[in-house]
Design a protein around this motif. Structure first.
Motif, PDB file in Angstrom:
ATOM      1  N   ARG A 245       0.858  -1.178   0.000  1.00 42.52           N
ATOM      2  CA  ARG A 245       0.000   0.000   0.000  1.00 42.52           C
ATOM      3  C   ARG A 245       0.897   1.231   0.000  1.00 42.52           C
ATOM      4  O   ARG A 245       2.046   1.172   0.454  1.00 42.52           O
ATOM      5  N   PRO A 246       0.408   2.361  -0.520  1.00 41.71           N
ATOM      6  CA  PRO A 246       1.239   3.568  -0.568  1.00 41.71           C
ATOM      7  C   PRO A 246       1.577   4.046   0.844  1.00 41.71           C
ATOM      8  O   PRO A 246       0.745   3.998   1.748  1.00 41.71           O
ATOM      9  N   VAL A 247       2.811   4.482   1.029  1.00 44.65           N
ATOM     10  CA  VAL A 247       3.264   4.999   2.325  1.00 44.65           C
ATOM     11  C   VAL A 247       3.610   6.474   2.155  1.00 44.65           C
ATOM     12  O   VAL A 247       4.518   6.815   1.379  1.00 44.65           O
ATOM     13  N   PRO A 248       2.901   7.384   2.840  1.00 43.60           N
ATOM     14  CA  PRO A 248       3.214   8.817   2.702  1.00 43.60           C
ATOM     15  C   PRO A 248       4.637   9.111   3.151  1.00 43.60           C
ATOM     16  O   PRO A 248       5.084   8.613   4.181  1.00 43.60           O
ATOM     17  N   GLN A 268       0.771  15.395   6.390  1.00 41.89           N
ATOM     18  CA  GLN A 268      -0.190  16.353   6.913  1.00 41.89           C
ATOM     19  C   GLN A 268      -0.945  15.738   8.084  1.00 41.89           C
ATOM     20  O   GLN A 268      -0.908  14.527   8.303  1.00 41.89           O
ATOM     21  N   ALA A 269      -1.619  16.579   8.865  1.00 45.34           N
ATOM     22  CA  ALA A 269      -2.486  16.067   9.918  1.00 45.34           C
ATOM     23  C   ALA A 269      -3.533  15.158   9.291  1.00 45.34           C
ATOM     24  O   ALA A 269      -4.140  15.498   8.280  1.00 45.34           O
ATOM     25  N   GLY A 270      -3.722  13.990   9.875  1.00 44.30           N
ATOM     26  CA  GLY A 270      -4.628  13.012   9.303  1.00 44.30           C
ATOM     27  C   GLY A 270      -3.906  11.930   8.519  1.00 44.30           C
ATOM     28  O   GLY A 270      -4.486  10.915   8.186  1.00 44.30           O
ATOM     29  N   GLU A 444       5.971  13.040  12.565  1.00 42.66           N
ATOM     30  CA  GLU A 444       5.119  13.257  11.391  1.00 42.66           C
ATOM     31  C   GLU A 444       4.114  12.114  11.238  1.00 42.66           C
ATOM     32  O   GLU A 444       2.935  12.352  10.974  1.00 42.66           O
ATOM     33  N   PHE A 445       4.588  10.883  11.401  1.00 40.02           N
ATOM     34  CA  PHE A 445       3.660   9.753  11.293  1.00 40.02           C
ATOM     35  C   PHE A 445       2.645   9.779  12.434  1.00 40.02           C
ATOM     36  O   PHE A 445       1.499   9.366  12.253  1.00 40.02           O
ATOM     37  N   ALA A 446       3.053  10.278  13.611  1.00 37.66           N
ATOM     38  CA  ALA A 446       2.111  10.372  14.735  1.00 37.66           C
ATOM     39  C   ALA A 446       0.965  11.306  14.408  1.00 37.66           C
ATOM     40  O   ALA A 446      -0.159  11.129  14.893  1.00 37.66           O
ATOM     41  N   ARG A 447       1.234  12.297  13.570  1.00 39.39           N
ATOM     42  CA  ARG A 447       0.162  13.226  13.177  1.00 39.39           C
ATOM     43  C   ARG A 447      -0.927  12.533  12.372  1.00 39.39           C
ATOM     44  O   ARG A 447      -2.026  13.047  12.214  1.00 39.39           O
ATOM     45  N   GLY A 448      -0.599  11.337  11.870  1.00 36.51           N
ATOM     46  CA  GLY A 448      -1.614  10.588  11.134  1.00 36.51           C
ATOM     47  C   GLY A 448      -2.771  10.164  12.006  1.00 36.51           C
ATOM     48  O   GLY A 448      -3.852   9.824  11.512  1.00 36.51           O
ATOM     49  N   ARG A 449      -2.551  10.150  13.355  1.00 38.25           N
ATOM     50  CA  ARG A 449      -3.644   9.789  14.251  1.00 38.25           C
ATOM     51  C   ARG A 449      -4.608  10.942  14.483  1.00 38.25           C
ATOM     52  O   ARG A 449      -5.678  10.748  15.058  1.00 38.25           O
TER      53      ARG A 449
END
Length: 574
Positions: A245-248, A268-270, A444-449
């Motif tokens: 799957r794509p990984v930002p 980005q956030a999200g 940055e990855f934590a902002r995905g939550r």
């Protein structure tokens, strides 16, 4: 081992001295520490078995063992794990399945030795013990022409070796023909012994507990496999890793040729990535790398095809920025038609970490190495070593695939996927990046939550009103609903919920009016039609309520029976 240290700890075992400095660890900690060290070695490219070939030994009947690894065909250079014995082709000898940690994950070795020896197969069936007779022991007595008796022993086991279970059918090799079976004794689980007669060599028999007599067993031949010649995989300088799957991509800081900072990508956030609007190929190179020369030369020759495909290569020098003049001259000699920059040390650490995490490996990035990133800033493919222009042009299509299609395209073969859902990017990457000291990309990855609310003013006002209506504060709710409709007169949820509040206050005419406005926006909303019917019935408008009933019936709505009963009750009251 016969007992896990974790079990020993639960039983109150002593601690162990397992550290270089002599510090004391409890058994569980020492056990986990040892596994952690082993896994780290595997991730660095070491083999579990030291790249040893498999071994097979022949029992010389009391005179030791002979190494027959090569003669038997067992000496594969696999990182083997489990061995399963089964008479797969029902010819009276034992065939072998081998499982490996490395590819091929499964090997089948068919026993085609033409020894001329006899055999017999026994299948036990429990009636007062478990059906497969797990735990039973079989003693088979052989007698030869000189009346000498030889005793053969076999046991029915549910597992043996490492994560393996052989067939529960027992195959006895009887040696040269001429021997007879004098008797078979089964000691069933629990200790009950039973003798069976009628067992003859060269056949298969079923021994049913309590019967005392062997039954002939018809064996079906399993699917045959075509023999394959072992071929060593070709040695290659490259590897291609297409992600499932794509990984930002986290933010990547590089330095442009003129010395200015050039930030790329970022989460980005999200959890969404930040793209460039084009598919980008990051190509790591060094001026002293011969494979880099060949790769960059080839890609430069295909510049027109890359541009036509919407693929934008960006060459990234891994050498210090102070040596940018040498990198510029190197690329000029190649006729490099695309942009280039210098990767900062943090950028190189991040790219190295992403490749290592996704490969579950501690090996550093080779040169050249490339990263294919889609227009939305998500990583799609990693290339370790040289990658051809032809392969890149094929993979460009991956950048346009959704998650499901990307998943299928990443697999080298077709099939049906059966496994638990994948962890989120935040859950997967954040702790692994933190463990490598990369706090910035981890955050940055934590902002995905973080959940990004994209609400209109009417959405927010409606939510405030709904909360108050649920709490029974109906007057306050109506004030928020009124403000929501002022912001958006066509806000369906507000019209519907305000109508329900009015309905509860028995202001039926006003409720029916708002129900009607809501249905004008969404005529297929069955719950709103049901509520409107009840409001009309309360106003004495039976025809209007029946009209809504007909609509609900035509669509098989669950509320039909309730509304029909309400209409009957209304008629009885009249």
């Amino acid at each position: 081992m016969s007992q896990s240290p974790l079990e020993a700890l639960a039983a109150g075992s002593a601690t162990v001295d397992a550290t270089p400095g002599g510090a004391t660890l409890d058994a569980a900690s020492a056990y986990r520490s040892a596994w952690s060290a082993l896994n780290k070695l595997l991730r660095r490219g070491y083999s579990w078995s030291g790249r040893e070939q498999n071994c097979a030994f022949l029992n010389l009947a009391g005179r030791g063992f002979a190494n027959v690894s090569a003669a038997s065909g067992f000496d594969f250079p696999d990182d083997a794990r489990g061995t399963v014995l089964v008479d797969w082709d029902s010819d009276g000898d034992q065939d072998v399945f081998l499982t490996n940690r490395t590819g091929p994950r499964l090997r089948f070795l068919r026993n085609d030795q033409d020894t001329g020896n006899a055999s017999v197969t026994l299948e036990l069936r429990g009636t007062r013990v478990n059906r497969d007779a797990i735990g039973a022991r079989v003693e088979l007595s052989l007698i030869d022409e000189r009346k000498e008796v030889q005793l053969l022993l076999r046991g029915v086991r549910a597992g043996e070796g490492y994560l393996a279970q052989s067939s529960t059918r027992l195959t006895f090799g009887l040696g040269a023909p001429g021997r007879k079976i004098a008797g078979v004794r089964v000691t069933w689980p629990g200790g009950e012994a039973e003798d069976f007669g009628g067992v003859e060599p060269g056949k298969a028999w079923r021994l049913v507990q309590g019967s005392g007599r062997a039954e002939p067993l018809e064996l079906t031949r399993a699917k045959s496999f075509a023999a394959s010649k072992p071929v060593a995989p070709p040695v290659t300088l490259g590897a291609r890793l297409a992600l499932v799957r794509p990984v930002p991509m986290p933010r990547l800081d590089v330095v442009a040729e003129n010395g200015s900072s050039l930030p790329l990508f970022g989460l980005q956030a999200g959890g969404a990535g930040t793209g460039t609007g084009k598919s980008v190929l990051l190509e790591l190179f060094s001026t002293s790398c011969a494979p880099c020369v060949r790769e960059l030369d080839e890609h430069a020759r295909h510049a027109t095809e890359f541009e036509r495909a919407g693929l934008a290569p960006l060459a990234l020098s891994v050498e210090p920025f102070e040596q940018r003049a040498r990198a510029a001259a190197f690329l000029s000699e190649r006729g490099w038609p695309f942009p280039w920059a210098t990767a900062t040390p943090p950028a190189l650490e991040l790219l190295d970490a992403l490749a290592a995490i996704l490969r579950d490996s501690e090996r550093r990035l080779p040169l050249p190495a490339s990263f294919l990133i889609d227009a939305q800033g998500a990583l799609r493919v990693i290339y370790l070593g040289p990658v051809s222009a032809e392969q890149l042009l094929r993979d460009r299509a991956l950048c346009d695939l959704g998650d499901g299609a990307q998943f299928d395209a990443a697999s080298p073969f077709t099939g049906r996927w059966m496994f638990p859902g994948l962890p989120s990017d935040a859950d997967f990457f954040e702790p692994r990046l933190e463990a490598r000291g990369l706090a910035g990309p981890a955050s940055e990855f934590a902002r995905g939550r973080m959940t990004v609310l994209r609400s209109t003013p009417a959405d927010l006002l409606h939510e405030f009103g709904r909360e108050r209506a649920v709490a029974g504060r109906l007057d306050e709710a109506q004030k928020f609903f009124q403000r929501a409709l002022a912001a958006d007169p066509r806000h369906f949820a507000t019209l519907s919920d305000w109508a329900i509040v009015l309905h509860r206050q028995e202001r039926l005419a006003s409720a029916a009016e708002l129900y009607g406005k809501a249905l004008a926006l969404d005529p297929e909303h069955a719950d709103t039609r049901f509520n409107l019917a009840l409001a009309l019935l309360g106003l004495g408008n039976r025809a209007g309520a029946e009209s809504q009933l007909h609509w609900l019936k035509a669509r098989g709505a669950e509320s039909v029976a309730v509304l029909e009963q309400a209409l009957r009750d209304f008629g009885a009251a009249k």
